[in-house]
Design an enzyme around this catalytic site. Sequence first.
Site, PDB file in Angstrom:
ATOM      1  N   ASN A 114       0.839  -1.195   0.000  1.00 23.91           N
ATOM      2  CA  ASN A 114       0.000   0.000   0.000  1.00 23.91           C
ATOM      3  C   ASN A 114       0.874   1.245   0.000  1.00 23.91           C
ATOM      4  OD1 ASN A 114      -0.456   1.971   2.446  1.00 23.91           O
ATOM      5  ND2 ASN A 114       0.114  -0.007   3.362  1.00 23.91           N
ATOM      6  N   PHE A 118      -1.469   8.130   4.469  1.00 25.27           N
ATOM      7  CA  PHE A 118      -2.193   8.801   5.569  1.00 25.27           C
ATOM      8  C   PHE A 118      -3.466   9.512   5.065  1.00 25.27           C
ATOM      9  CE2 PHE A 118       1.812   9.654   8.446  1.00 25.27           C
ATOM     10  CZ  PHE A 118       1.923   8.292   8.701  1.00 25.27           C
ATOM     11  N   SER A 185       5.953   5.245   8.460  1.00 23.13           N
ATOM     12  CA  SER A 185       5.270   4.954   7.198  1.00 23.13           C
ATOM     13  C   SER A 185       6.199   5.311   6.051  1.00 23.13           C
ATOM     14  CB  SER A 185       3.982   5.762   7.080  1.00 23.13           C
ATOM     15  OG  SER A 185       3.499   5.670   5.744  1.00 23.13           O
ATOM     16  N   ASN A 187       5.192   5.987   3.156  1.00 18.86           N
ATOM     17  CA  ASN A 187       4.361   6.611   2.120  1.00 18.86           C
ATOM     18  C   ASN A 187       4.145   8.112   2.293  1.00 18.86           C
ATOM     19  OD1 ASN A 187       3.992   4.065   0.911  1.00 18.86           O
ATOM     20  ND2 ASN A 187       2.460   3.572   2.465  1.00 18.86           N
ATOM     21  N   THR A 188       4.822   8.715   3.273  1.00 23.45           N
ATOM     22  CA  THR A 188       4.855  10.171   3.413  1.00 23.45           C
ATOM     23  C   THR A 188       6.306  10.586   3.245  1.00 23.45           C
ATOM     24  OG1 THR A 188       2.936  10.242   4.887  1.00 23.45           O
ATOM     25  CG2 THR A 188       4.443  12.112   4.992  1.00 23.45           C
ATOM     26  N   LYS A 227       6.210   4.039  16.767  1.00 21.27           N
ATOM     27  CA  LYS A 227       6.165   2.971  15.757  1.00 21.27           C
ATOM     28  C   LYS A 227       7.327   3.112  14.792  1.00 21.27           C
ATOM     29  CE  LYS A 227       3.009   0.362  12.827  1.00 21.27           C
ATOM     30  NZ  LYS A 227       1.592   0.166  12.481  1.00 21.27           N
ATOM     31  N   ASN A 256       6.417  -1.349  11.260  1.00 21.90           N
ATOM     32  CA  ASN A 256       5.586  -0.920  10.146  1.00 21.90           C
ATOM     33  C   ASN A 256       5.861  -1.817   8.933  1.00 21.90           C
ATOM     34  OD1 ASN A 256       3.911   0.853   8.515  1.00 21.90           O
ATOM     35  ND2 ASN A 256       4.431   2.495   9.935  1.00 21.90           N
TER      36      ASN A 256
END
Length: 353
Positions: A114, A118, A185, A187-188, A227, A256
């Site tokens: 994915n 966020f 994450s 993805n940021t 995390k 993560n």
Amino acid sequence: MALFPYALARPFLFGLDAETAHELTMASLARTQGTPLSLAYCGTQVDDPVELAGLKFANRVGLAAGLDKNARCIDGLAAMGFGFVEVGTVTPKAQSGNPKPRMFRLPEANALINRLGFNNDGLDAFIANVQKSKVRQSSAKTPLILGLNIGKNATTPIENAVDDYLICLDGVYPHADYVTVNISSPNTKNLRALQSDEALSALLSAIAGRRDKLVKQHGKRVPIFVKIAPDLDATQIDVIAATLQRHEMDGVVATNTTLNRDAVKGMRHAEEAGGLSGSPVLEASNRVISQLRATLGKDFPIIGVGGVMSALDAVSKIKAGADVVQIYTGLIYKGPELVTQAAQAMKKAAQQH
């Protein structure tokens, strides 16, 4: 026990695009939670209380953040038998996340990729949904523990990231049993840079300072977890462990999703950008957990997450050094039955130990 076996629903859901299936599932949960229709997916809550960070968890299996980003389905998810549920990641302002498609199944590897980024409705909507949840107002012997996971907006420059985390911490603090600071994450843009020595120390120093004020303001001390990613080397893990202890954080969530693609090479979607979750991350996650436990000592709380697709996987996390575990991708592949199976296996393992 659920009235509707997940094995019947899975072919239909897997016939849909991954994100469409996710949205349909969450919308259904939101509509049916607290109604007789929730019997379709409710599970037996295994009674295996464990104390961690001053909190009493009903059992050792939790839901990982990311599934319910807007905290719409807390009651429905709790009905599946989880001992604790973590919702979010929430950011100060609403944001749509990355362009679609951004979620891909790799069924032959029991995995997902994915790059949602966020996507959420923002802090105010999130808090309103948390307040609507009825399960935490119940008179259960061991009430559901609720974790609230916070992050930064994509448009906030990384040098101003601390501001976003403090805004979120202020907002969620009165409503959380524990707060998770998500710095991992993939993805940021640049978010994982916050795991580096100086950036992490600055962020956690600010969070610890703000919590001191919030303790006085609200008359309670809410545990804070951090995390981290599975893609860390031994030196980085040691630095993070020392930084967590120095700033008196209460625990760590490990881990993560991974950027490593070794386990899925050649598979369809394997080269899609984003975080890989599911079976391929189990070993890397357990390696991080094991090193954290060795470095942090026996009493520092560790929530193990990453690749729990079976009861055996859940037990492997405990053997690696985790106190409790979380599930996300396992729920998509195996259904709510996995929650009870994993909780029973961990209870048995703890009794034998």
